[in-house]
Write a protein that holds these residues in place. Structure first.
Motif: not given
Length: 121
Positions: A6, A22, A45, A94, A96, A111, A113-114
């Motif tokens: 991301e 992403c 989340r 995040y 996905n 997912w 890593q944020g």
């Protein structure tokens, strides 16, 4: 091994804009769905937006009219354009992706890593 990377988070003033990206890498046969979730401190989340292989999109009510999800199939990349940002949008975002690794495999969920998004003056 599939990895999601991301980028695009940061600090922005209320009313400002950010664009998250992403990108998926690895051996992927198909990507069936791509989405963005967020998690604020002390909260669970939650789904922000989702786009499936047909191009159909789903948005959480709290971002409708402000955020736009899109995808570039050639690059295995999903984007989230965020406009009119509010302080309550502050969270870790995040990505996905639901993928098939081969034509006959089941679906796998991966997912990112944020990335931190902070909306503050």
């Amino acid at each position: 091994q599939v990895q999601l990377v991301e980028s695009g988070g940061g600090l922005v003033q209320p009313g400002g804009s950010l664009r998250l990206s992403c990108a998926a890498s690895g051996s992927i046969f198909s990507i069936n769905a791509m989405g963005w979730y967020r998690q604020a401190p002390g909260k669970e989340r939650e789904l922000v937006a989702r786009i499936i292989s047909s191009g159909a999109t789903t948005y959480a009510d709290f971002v409708k009219g402000r955020f736009t999800i899109s995808r570039d199939n050639a690059k295995n990349t999903v984007y989230l354009q965020m406009n009119s940002l509010k302080p309550e949008d502050t969270a870790v975002y995040y990505c996905n992706e639901v993928v098939r690794l081969t034509r006959s495999s089941r679906e796998y969920t991966y997912w990112g890593q944020g990335t931190q998004v902070t909306v503050s003056s």
